[in-house]
Design a protein around this motif. Structure first.
Motif: not given
Length: 113
Positions: A81-89, A104-113
């Motif tokens: 989901e992190s990859e999809a949300y960060s590149t969806e646009a 590359k999204f492992y261990g990173k928190k997504y911005a839309y918390e």
């Protein structure tokens, strides 16, 4: 992908288990951001031969749930989901997407918390 309208998707706009694309309402079919995100998930599923995608998805869910214990944050922090949300646009051609670009999204928190 084969498109199906599904009124039982309560929390989500769409869901894309290959080879299907399930949408809550027809309006989301015209939403380029939603469709691009589902294309990203389709590319992820193909890269991991579908079965491994869902195994990893389940494992990531359990790990995130133990860490966060909040359903919304758990979903947003999934690696896929992190990859999809960060590149969806970005509206990239999913055929040019690198095979393991979600790593590359492992261990990173997504911005839309």
């Amino acid at each position: 992908m084969m498109l199906l309208k599904l009124k039982y998707l309560k929390k989500y706009k769409s869901f894309a288990p290959l080879p299907l694309l399930l949408v809550k309402d027809k309006v989301y079919v015209k939403d380029l951001v939603v469709m691009n995100q589902e294309d990203i998930h389709g590319a992820q599923q193909k890269a991991l031969l579908v079965l491994f995608f869902y195994l990893e998805y389940a494992m990531d869910y359990l790990i995130q749930f133990v860490k966060v214990k909040n359903q919304h944050k758990v979903f947003r922090n999934f690696v896929f989901e992190s990859e999809a949300y960060s590149t969806e646009a970005g509206f990239n051609d999913q055929n040019s997407r690198k095979l393991g670009s979600f790593i590359k999204f492992y261990g990173k928190k997504y911005a839309y918390e």
